[in-house]
Enzyme design. Structure first.
Site, PDB file in Angstrom:
ATOM      1  N   GLU A 287       0.829  -1.214   0.000  1.00 32.90           N
ATOM      2  CA  GLU A 287       0.000   0.000   0.000  1.00 32.90           C
ATOM      3  C   GLU A 287       0.856   1.254   0.000  1.00 32.90           C
ATOM      4  O   GLU A 287       0.504   2.275  -0.589  1.00 32.90           O
ATOM      5  CB  GLU A 287      -0.930  -0.023   1.219  1.00 32.90           C
ATOM      6  CG  GLU A 287      -1.787   1.217   1.399  1.00 32.90           C
ATOM      7  CD  GLU A 287      -1.152   2.241   2.295  1.00 32.90           C
ATOM      8  OE1 GLU A 287      -1.507   3.433   2.205  1.00 32.90           O
ATOM      9  OE2 GLU A 287      -0.289   1.858   3.113  1.00 32.90           O
TER      10      GLU A 287
ATOM     11  N   ASP B 122       0.095   3.759  -2.993  1.00 33.30           N
ATOM     12  CA  ASP B 122      -0.427   5.099  -2.704  1.00 33.30           C
ATOM     13  C   ASP B 122       0.307   6.152  -3.518  1.00 33.30           C
ATOM     14  O   ASP B 122      -0.299   7.092  -4.047  1.00 33.30           O
ATOM     15  CB  ASP B 122      -0.296   5.381  -1.211  1.00 33.30           C
ATOM     16  CG  ASP B 122      -0.739   6.779  -0.840  1.00 33.30           C
ATOM     17  OD1 ASP B 122      -1.953   7.053  -0.890  1.00 33.30           O
ATOM     18  OD2 ASP B 122       0.127   7.615  -0.514  1.00 33.30           O
TER      19      ASP B 122
ATOM     20  N   ASP C 218      -6.760   0.466   1.253  1.00 38.55           N
ATOM     21  CA  ASP C 218      -5.364   0.014   1.326  1.00 38.55           C
ATOM     22  C   ASP C 218      -5.130  -1.166   0.380  1.00 38.55           C
ATOM     23  O   ASP C 218      -4.097  -1.247  -0.293  1.00 38.55           O
ATOM     24  CB  ASP C 218      -5.019  -0.393   2.753  1.00 38.55           C
ATOM     25  CG  ASP C 218      -4.935   0.798   3.696  1.00 38.55           C
ATOM     26  OD1 ASP C 218      -4.928   1.940   3.203  1.00 38.55           O
ATOM     27  OD2 ASP C 218      -4.896   0.576   4.918  1.00 38.55           O
TER      28      ASP C 218
ATOM     29  N   GLU D  10      -4.870   0.051  -3.211  1.00 35.40           N
ATOM     30  CA  GLU D  10      -3.569   0.656  -3.476  1.00 35.40           C
ATOM     31  C   GLU D  10      -2.488  -0.421  -3.577  1.00 35.40           C
ATOM     32  O   GLU D  10      -1.576  -0.321  -4.416  1.00 35.40           O
ATOM     33  CB  GLU D  10      -3.229   1.655  -2.371  1.00 35.40           C
ATOM     34  CG  GLU D  10      -4.103   2.894  -2.392  1.00 35.40           C
ATOM     35  CD  GLU D  10      -3.870   3.809  -1.221  1.00 35.40           C
ATOM     36  OE1 GLU D  10      -4.196   5.003  -1.320  1.00 35.40           O
ATOM     37  OE2 GLU D  10      -3.375   3.327  -0.178  1.00 35.40           O
TER      38      GLU D  10
END
Length: 373
Positions: free
Chosen positions: A119, A123, A198, A201
Site C-alpha cells: 500500500e 499510494d 489500502d 492501493e
C-alpha cells in the site's frame, strides 16, 4: 545523553570555547579547514565536500525491478467496467489481499509482502496517476482546484467503491475478519473502507512490480478508465465551481443529462415577468444516503410556473446533493423536457411583450421630441 566527566567542574559544560585563550597570531592565521571567525566573532564551520555518487552506492540494493515511467499518453476508456489487470508475478498475486496478521513471518523484510507494505508504494503511484490525468486533461484548472479533483479520485470512499466492484472484500485475509467487520459496521463502514482502500492501493503496486516493462502503463490505463466517469460527473455538476472544469456537450447527446450551474437563472431570463413567477419547492422529503455515501443527502426539487394563463404548473423536477443543485436540474428539465414547448411558448410571449414595450417607449420619446420642436 553524554554524561559529564567527574574531573570537570560542575556547570562548566562539556565543550570549551575554541580560541578563547589562543594567541592573536594563531587565530589570525587559522585556515577555513580549521574553522575561522567572521567580523562578529561567529564561528564559520568548515565546508564539507559530499560525493553524491559515492553516497548513492551506500543505499541498500533494490529488492525488485523498477518500472519505467513513460510519457503521458491518452487512453481508450472502455464502455463497461474495465478488466482487472493481471498480476504477472505469482509471488505477488495474493499479497495485496493479505494482512500481516494472517500467518506472515514478521521477521522477514523482503520475501513476505503484506498489503500494508504494498500500500505504501501503491499510494504513491495512485497520486501520480491521478495528477497526470488531471494535469493533462484539465490544463486550465488552477492548482488548488486540481488538488480538490485529485482528492475526489484518491480518497478512501472512492477506492473502496472500486474495490467492491471487483469483489476485493471477498479476498481479504485478516486474522480476525469477523471482529473487523463488526467494528466496521459500528463505525459506518469507515473501518472496512480503510482496509479496502489500502488493498486497492496494494493491488496497484503489485501490477507495477510484477511487470517492470508495461506495469506502469497497464495500471495507469486501468485507473484512467475507472476514473473517467467520476471525472465526467464532477465536471458536469460543476462540483468545484470552476468553469475550467466544464465539459463540452457531445453532439447528439440529451441536453437533460448535462448539468448547468446557471439553470435557474437561465429559466428565469427566458420566462419570468412581472406578472409571472417561478417557484421552487421540494416534491418529496430529502433522504440520507447509506453505505459508502453515508452522511450525504439527496434533495428533490420541482419548479412550478404561475402566469401566462397557468396556475402552479409543474415544469420539471430535479435531484441533487443540495437544494441548489436539485433546483438547477429541475430548471434543466423544464427547458429540455416534456414542458419544453410551454417554456418556449412563454418565452416567445415574454419577448413579444418586451418588444411591444420597447416600441411604445420609442413612440413616447418621439412624441415628446416632436412636441418640443
Amino acid at each position: 545523553m553524554m554524561k559529564r566527566s567527574h574531573d570537570e567542574p560542575h556547570g562548566s559544560g562539556t565543550k570549551k570555547l575554541r580560541g578563547a585563550h589562543q594567541p592573536d597570531h594563531d587565530r589570525k592565521h587559522s585556515t577555513p579547514q580549521q574553522g575561522s571567525r567572521n567580523e562578529r566573532g561567529r564561528q564559520d564551520l568548515p565546508r564539507k565536500e559530499i560525493d553524491s555518487k559515492a553516497v548513492s552506492h551506500q543505499l541498500p540494493p533494490s529488492s525488485s525491478a523498477k518500472a519505467d515511467a513513460p510519457a503521458y499518453t491518452p487512453f481508450t476508456v472502455t464502455k463497461n467496467l474495465p478488466d482487472l489487470p493481471e498480476i504477472y508475478d505469482p509471488k505477488l498475486a495474493n499479497s495485496p489481499f493479505v494482512h500481516k496478521s494472517f500467518g506472515y513471518d514478521r521477521t522477514s523484510t523482503t520475501t513476505d509482502l503484506s498489503y500494508e507494505r504494498l500500500e505504501f508504494l501503491g499510494d504513491a503511484y495512485l497520486e501520480l496517476f491521478a495528477s497526470r490525468l488531471i494535469f493533462h486533461h484539465f490544463p486550465a484548472l488552477p492548482a488548488g482546484a486540481q488538488s480538490q479533483v485529485r482528492e475526489l479520485l484518491v480518497k478512501n470512499e472512492t477506492l473502496s467503491e472500486y474495490a467492491r466492484l471487483y469483489s476485493f472484500e471477498t479476498r481479504v485475509k485478516v486474522a480476525d475478519m469477523e471482529h473487523m467487520l463488526r467494528d466496521a459496521k459500528d463505525r459506518g463502514n469507515k473501518g472496512l473502507n480503510k482496509i479496502l482502500g489500502d488493498v486497492f492501493e496494494a493491488y496497484i503496486a503489485a501490477i507495477v512490480l510484477s511487470d517492470p516493462e508495461q506495469g506502469f502503463v497497464r495500471a495507469e490505463a486501468w485507473l484512467t478508465a475507472l476514473w473517467a466517469p467520476k471525472l465526467i460527473e464532477a465536471a458536469a455538476s460543476q462540483k468545484f465551481s470552476n468553469p475550467s472544469l466544464a465539459l463540452q456537450t457531445p453532439e447528439g447527446s440529451d441536453p437533460r443529462a448535462t448539468y448547468s450551474p446557471t439553470g435557474k437563472a437561465d429559466l428565469q431570463r427566458k420566462i419570468q415577468a412581472y406578472d409571472a413567477k417561478l417557484t421552487y419547492s421540494p416534491y418529496k422529503d430529502s433522504v440520507e444516503l447509506k453505505g459508502d455515501q453515508l452522511g450525504q443527502n439527496r434533495h428533490f426539487i420541482a419548479v412550478y410556473l404561475t402566469g401566462y394563463g397557468y396556475e402552479n404548473k409543474l415544469l420539471g423536477k430535479g435531484e441533487g446533493k443540495n437544494k441548489v443543485e436539485a433546483g438547477n436540474w429541475a430548471a434543466v428539465e423544464a427547458m429540455n423536457g416534456e414542458c419544453k414547448g410551454i417554456v418556449e411558448e412563454c418565452g416567445k410571449k415574454l419577448a413579444e411583450m418586451k418588444e411591444k414595450k420597447r416600441q411604445e417607449k420609442e413612440a413616447r420619446e418621439l412624441a415628446v421630441s416632436s412636441n418640443g420642436k
